[in-house]
Write a protein that holds these residues in place. Sequence first.
Motif, PDB file in Angstrom:
ATOM      1  N   GLY A  99      25.125   6.493 -20.817  1.00 49.37           N
ATOM      2  CA  GLY A  99      25.041   7.936 -20.731  1.00 49.37           C
ATOM      3  C   GLY A  99      23.599   8.348 -20.507  1.00 49.37           C
ATOM      4  N   ASP A 100      23.282   9.606 -20.807  1.00 49.72           N
ATOM      5  CA  ASP A 100      21.925  10.118 -20.664  1.00 49.72           C
ATOM      6  C   ASP A 100      21.243  10.033 -22.015  1.00 49.72           C
ATOM      7  OD1 ASP A 100      22.487  10.700 -18.052  1.00 49.72           O
ATOM      8  OD2 ASP A 100      23.024  12.784 -18.446  1.00 49.72           O
ATOM      9  N   LEU A 101      20.218   9.193 -22.100  1.00 48.19           N
ATOM     10  CA  LEU A 101      19.565   8.929 -23.374  1.00 48.19           C
ATOM     11  C   LEU A 101      18.480   9.969 -23.648  1.00 48.19           C
ATOM     12  CD1 LEU A 101      19.017   7.167 -25.834  1.00 48.19           C
ATOM     13  CD2 LEU A 101      17.485   5.797 -24.409  1.00 48.19           C
ATOM     14  N   TYR A 102      18.706  10.773 -24.672  1.00 46.41           N
ATOM     15  CA  TYR A 102      17.707  11.741 -25.115  1.00 46.41           C
ATOM     16  C   TYR A 102      17.335  11.432 -26.552  1.00 46.41           C
ATOM     17  CZ  TYR A 102      18.341  14.809 -21.080  1.00 46.41           C
ATOM     18  OH  TYR A 102      18.371  15.335 -19.809  1.00 46.41           O
ATOM     19  N   GLY A 103      16.069  11.582 -26.853  1.00 45.57           N
ATOM     20  CA  GLY A 103      15.634  11.420 -28.229  1.00 45.57           C
ATOM     21  C   GLY A 103      15.659  12.758 -28.933  1.00 45.57           C
ATOM     22  N   GLU A 104      14.871  12.844 -29.976  1.00 43.40           N
ATOM     23  CA  GLU A 104      14.782  14.097 -30.733  1.00 43.40           C
ATOM     24  C   GLU A 104      13.988  15.124 -29.933  1.00 43.40           C
ATOM     25  OE1 GLU A 104      13.139  15.627 -35.114  1.00 43.40           O
ATOM     26  OE2 GLU A 104      12.993  13.521 -34.507  1.00 43.40           O
ATOM     27  N   THR A 105      14.447  16.381 -29.946  1.00 42.90           N
ATOM     28  CA  THR A 105      13.716  17.457 -29.279  1.00 42.90           C
ATOM     29  C   THR A 105      12.593  17.916 -30.195  1.00 42.90           C
ATOM     30  OG1 THR A 105      15.686  18.163 -28.069  1.00 42.90           O
ATOM     31  CG2 THR A 105      13.888  19.744 -28.258  1.00 42.90           C
ATOM     32  N   LEU A 106      11.356  17.811 -29.700  1.00 41.61           N
ATOM     33  CA  LEU A 106      10.187  18.106 -30.522  1.00 41.61           C
ATOM     34  C   LEU A 106       9.475  19.349 -30.032  1.00 41.61           C
ATOM     35  CD1 LEU A 106       8.655  14.511 -30.791  1.00 41.61           C
ATOM     36  CD2 LEU A 106      10.160  15.647 -32.428  1.00 41.61           C
ATOM     37  N   ARG A 107       8.909  20.107 -30.958  1.00 36.70           N
ATOM     38  CA  ARG A 107       8.010  21.200 -30.597  1.00 36.70           C
ATOM     39  C   ARG A 107       6.659  20.599 -30.240  1.00 36.70           C
ATOM     40  NH1 ARG A 107       9.783  26.206 -32.150  1.00 36.70           N
ATOM     41  NH2 ARG A 107       8.209  26.825 -30.597  1.00 36.70           N
ATOM     42  N   LEU A 108       5.911  21.334 -29.456  1.00 36.08           N
ATOM     43  CA  LEU A 108       4.602  20.840 -29.031  1.00 36.08           C
ATOM     44  C   LEU A 108       3.720  20.561 -30.248  1.00 36.08           C
ATOM     45  CD1 LEU A 108       3.390  20.300 -26.235  1.00 36.08           C
ATOM     46  CD2 LEU A 108       2.202  22.486 -26.408  1.00 36.08           C
ATOM     47  N   SER A 109       3.846  21.391 -31.276  1.00 36.47           N
ATOM     48  CA  SER A 109       3.039  21.221 -32.480  1.00 36.47           C
ATOM     49  C   SER A 109       3.410  19.962 -33.254  1.00 36.47           C
ATOM     50  CB  SER A 109       3.195  22.445 -33.383  1.00 36.47           C
ATOM     51  OG  SER A 109       4.560  22.623 -33.755  1.00 36.47           O
ATOM     52  N   GLU A 110       4.613  19.400 -33.001  1.00 35.04           N
ATOM     53  CA  GLU A 110       5.048  18.195 -33.701  1.00 35.04           C
ATOM     54  C   GLU A 110       4.601  16.920 -33.000  1.00 35.04           C
ATOM     55  OE1 GLU A 110       9.220  19.368 -35.767  1.00 35.04           O
ATOM     56  OE2 GLU A 110       9.242  19.388 -33.577  1.00 35.04           O
ATOM     57  N   MET A 111       4.081  17.046 -31.792  1.00 33.88           N
ATOM     58  CA  MET A 111       3.629  15.880 -31.050  1.00 33.88           C
ATOM     59  C   MET A 111       2.152  15.637 -31.307  1.00 33.88           C
ATOM     60  SD  MET A 111       5.356  16.729 -27.336  1.00 33.88           S
ATOM     61  CE  MET A 111       7.016  17.396 -27.226  1.00 33.88           C
ATOM     62  N   PRO A 112       1.713  14.388 -31.252  1.00 32.78           N
ATOM     63  CA  PRO A 112       0.271  14.137 -31.357  1.00 32.78           C
ATOM     64  C   PRO A 112      -0.465  14.811 -30.209  1.00 32.78           C
ATOM     65  CG  PRO A 112       1.470  12.133 -30.798  1.00 32.78           C
ATOM     66  CD  PRO A 112       2.493  13.167 -31.087  1.00 32.78           C
ATOM     67  N   ARG A 113      -1.630  15.360 -30.469  1.00 35.97           N
ATOM     68  CA  ARG A 113      -2.350  16.152 -29.462  1.00 35.97           C
ATOM     69  C   ARG A 113      -2.688  15.337 -28.225  1.00 35.97           C
ATOM     70  NH1 ARG A 113      -7.223  19.287 -32.275  1.00 35.97           N
ATOM     71  NH2 ARG A 113      -7.327  20.084 -30.137  1.00 35.97           N
ATOM     72  N   HIS A 114      -2.862  14.026 -28.395  1.00 35.29           N
ATOM     73  CA  HIS A 114      -3.247  13.228 -27.241  1.00 35.29           C
ATOM     74  C   HIS A 114      -2.104  13.050 -26.253  1.00 35.29           C
ATOM     75  CE1 HIS A 114      -1.210  10.045 -29.516  1.00 35.29           C
ATOM     76  NE2 HIS A 114      -2.061  10.241 -30.516  1.00 35.29           N
ATOM     77  N   LEU A 115      -0.854  13.324 -26.656  1.00 35.73           N
ATOM     78  CA  LEU A 115       0.274  13.142 -25.743  1.00 35.73           C
ATOM     79  C   LEU A 115       0.282  14.204 -24.634  1.00 35.73           C
ATOM     80  CD1 LEU A 115       2.846  11.747 -24.848  1.00 35.73           C
ATOM     81  CD2 LEU A 115       4.095  12.978 -26.623  1.00 35.73           C
ATOM     82  N   PRO A 116       0.325  15.508 -24.942  1.00 29.23           N
ATOM     83  CA  PRO A 116       0.236  16.482 -23.844  1.00 29.23           C
ATOM     84  C   PRO A 116      -1.094  16.407 -23.100  1.00 29.23           C
ATOM     85  CG  PRO A 116       0.142  17.580 -25.977  1.00 29.23           C
ATOM     86  CD  PRO A 116       0.533  16.172 -26.245  1.00 29.23           C
ATOM     87  N   ALA A 117      -2.159  16.030 -23.816  1.00 28.18           N
ATOM     88  CA  ALA A 117      -3.456  15.903 -23.150  1.00 28.18           C
ATOM     89  C   ALA A 117      -3.416  14.812 -22.091  1.00 28.18           C
ATOM     90  CB  ALA A 117      -4.550  15.607 -24.180  1.00 28.18           C
ATOM     91  N   ALA A 118      -2.726  13.713 -22.378  1.00 31.26           N
ATOM     92  CA  ALA A 118      -2.618  12.633 -21.397  1.00 31.26           C
ATOM     93  C   ALA A 118      -1.826  13.070 -20.176  1.00 31.26           C
ATOM     94  CB  ALA A 118      -1.963  11.422 -22.050  1.00 31.26           C
ATOM     95  N   VAL A 119      -0.750  13.811 -20.394  1.00 26.77           N
ATOM     96  CA  VAL A 119       0.071  14.273 -19.269  1.00 26.77           C
ATOM     97  C   VAL A 119      -0.719  15.227 -18.380  1.00 26.77           C
ATOM     98  CG1 VAL A 119       2.124  15.602 -18.660  1.00 26.77           C
ATOM     99  CG2 VAL A 119       2.229  13.924 -20.508  1.00 26.77           C
ATOM    100  N   ILE A 120      -1.416  16.167 -18.985  1.00 30.47           N
ATOM    101  CA  ILE A 120      -2.205  17.122 -18.201  1.00 30.47           C
ATOM    102  C   ILE A 120      -3.321  16.407 -17.451  1.00 30.47           C
ATOM    103  CG2 ILE A 120      -3.827  19.049 -18.402  1.00 30.47           C
ATOM    104  CD1 ILE A 120      -2.054  20.160 -20.634  1.00 30.47           C
ATOM    105  N   ALA A 121      -3.954  15.435 -18.095  1.00 25.96           N
ATOM    106  CA  ALA A 121      -5.079  14.738 -17.471  1.00 25.96           C
ATOM    107  C   ALA A 121      -4.663  13.999 -16.206  1.00 25.96           C
ATOM    108  CB  ALA A 121      -5.709  13.769 -18.465  1.00 25.96           C
ATOM    109  N   ILE A 122      -3.489  13.387 -16.214  1.00 27.04           N
ATOM    110  CA  ILE A 122      -3.095  12.560 -15.069  1.00 27.04           C
ATOM    111  C   ILE A 122      -2.226  13.310 -14.078  1.00 27.04           C
ATOM    112  CG2 ILE A 122      -0.989  11.617 -16.077  1.00 27.04           C
ATOM    113  CD1 ILE A 122      -3.643   9.692 -14.025  1.00 27.04           C
ATOM    114  N   GLU A 123      -1.505  14.344 -14.530  1.00 29.08           N
ATOM    115  CA  GLU A 123      -0.547  15.010 -13.650  1.00 29.08           C
ATOM    116  C   GLU A 123      -1.045  16.334 -13.090  1.00 29.08           C
ATOM    117  OE1 GLU A 123       2.224  13.962 -12.427  1.00 29.08           O
ATOM    118  OE2 GLU A 123       2.353  12.074 -13.527  1.00 29.08           O
ATOM    119  N   ASP A 124      -1.771  17.134 -13.895  1.00 32.11           N
ATOM    120  CA  ASP A 124      -2.080  18.490 -13.442  1.00 32.11           C
ATOM    121  C   ASP A 124      -3.206  19.067 -14.292  1.00 32.11           C
ATOM    122  OD1 ASP A 124      -2.095  21.031 -12.421  1.00 32.11           O
ATOM    123  OD2 ASP A 124      -0.044  21.545 -13.018  1.00 32.11           O
ATOM    124  N   ARG A 125      -4.451  18.785 -13.906  1.00 27.53           N
ATOM    125  CA  ARG A 125      -5.586  19.212 -14.726  1.00 27.53           C
ATOM    126  C   ARG A 125      -5.785  20.727 -14.699  1.00 27.53           C
ATOM    127  NH1 ARG A 125     -10.250  14.566 -13.685  1.00 27.53           N
ATOM    128  NH2 ARG A 125      -8.824  12.766 -13.938  1.00 27.53           N
TER     129      ARG A 125
END
Length: 613
Positions: A99-125
């Motif tokens: 099926g379609d594997l989804y994990g837990e839905t997290l708020r941005l505040s629940e994620m480590p700060r380096h995770l969205p920072a990594a996505v922005i750095a490589i995908e869309d600065r």
Amino acid sequence: MSRVAAPRARHRSPPHTASPGSPRGRAQPRRAAAATRPSRLGRLLAWGVILSVWGALTIGALLLFFTWDMPRPESALAATRRPSVTLTAADGRMIATSGDLYGETLRLSEMPRHLPAAVIAIEDRRFRQHFGLDLIGLARAAWVNLTRGQVAQGGSTLTQQLAKNLFLTPERSLRRKVQEALLALWLEQRFTKDQLLEIYLNRVYLGAGAYGVDAAARLFFAVPARRLEPWQSAILAGLPRAPSRFNPRVSPGAAVARGVAVLEAMAETGAIAPGDVTRLAERMHFAPVPSRDAGWFADWVQDDLGTRFPGSADLLLRTTLNPRLQAAAETRLEALLAGPGARARATQGAVVALDADSGAVRAMVGGRDYRSSPFNRAVQARRQPGSAFKPFVYLAALAAGATPDEAVADTPLTLGGWSPGNGGWRPRGTITLEEALAQSVNTAAVRVLIRAGGPRAAAEQARRLGLTGPFPRDASIALGTGEASLLELTAGYAAFANGGARVTPFGIADARAGGRAVAITHAAPARVLPAGEAEAMRRMLEAVVERGTGRAAGRGAGKTGTTQDFRDAWFIGFDRGLVVGVWLGNDDASPMEQVSGGGLPVRLWREIMETGR
């Protein structure tokens, strides 16, 4: 006479023609030019109106062409999906998904700060500066591609990627790009930047069936997204560009190289210090895959999920599988079949390992290669067990009052024209029941069967321990001419190891549906043998390993089995609470070259017990 006045004639002068040089002659052309000006302006206005109308119609037609099949964003955000089934090993490692594997839905505040920072750095600065379309980025990408003469850089924003992932297909066309841009603009109007980033991180496809960072974190690193380290965030951030190519399970080297590139991008944006790149890159590693082909076990576990877990909620099932034991069983079986097995014309095999006290299946190998043949030879194949069935015959004799030390003749025997052979065994006249089982003497087994009450008594003992047959109604049952699967035969031996309790094999330890615990039930072990009979059988099976046909095992207890013309070779043994069954043979039941149960099967059993525990 009255006088009538005659009307006075009016004098009409001929039309005046002014000379060209007169003032009156010069004024006439000016009046004509003035009269033409309104008509030209009118024509220009008319053309302007016409062009505007046609332009509007053209734009409308183009918009209709680009958007007639574009999904409604509101409905797509709440689109349904296939419920997922996630199987983990006993230690929590993921082993299979569907099926379609989804994990837990997290708020941005629940994620480590380096995770969205990594996505922005490589995908869309410029993610937080643009309005959904990055004109500067598009211009830069166009210049790079033009100067290099190839498509070396893209200009899609993170919002455009989100629009594509949420609403569109992977199709590459101008039409899809226009739809992507329109949907990106709609998303930017509907959500804040943090909300867009949150949706992206929870829904983006990251390979191997995982959608969202939490599912991918659990799949590749065996940790929830909340506990990701910076180097792990870098690897996940590098996956959206090419989830298949950078899949850590398929290409760990490519995943590491991509992760290092993300770390470098993070250093350039200030998300990490430049000196941290090397330190974090050196820590990159991945959770080991439990096995190559645990698909047989996964298929077996999921066989009746629809009945056991009705509904459409996502299922998270923790199984009983032991990854180390499973990997050992797979690798050792393949090595044996590729070496001595190939020389002896043995092309297939199967292995089952289960807990003797509970019936929990710890390993299951249904063949040589699941990818080429998902047929489960450990469960679906039913073959003659040969002498591996003899313990049930001797158990029937014990139930009838016999003892392991009791004597039985081992001399030739003929019943109704049938004379069972003894192979290379040299008759001694009489031997004990224990020695007869240890040496697998056929004529002695037939005499034990007769003493126990005949074929029906042996079949009843086998059914009591979980074997379903069919069983022959003649004395050949003593030599294992009935049918059994490897799984049920292995489970039947569990009673000899645990003191007399019948166990039912199972593979699911606990379950969660939609995040909530679901009660599951297993058939509890049931005592079916008196403790004395179980202990006597254990003693006789230990003798098989100590001085009988199973000496090569070197430990534990068990019984070998070989069918006519070496078509099947078995060994079912147990040691320290674990029962392991082995079968070798060929799918077409063609004979092997002198492969008996005491040879390659015992060797494989010993190697699995040594490397998998």
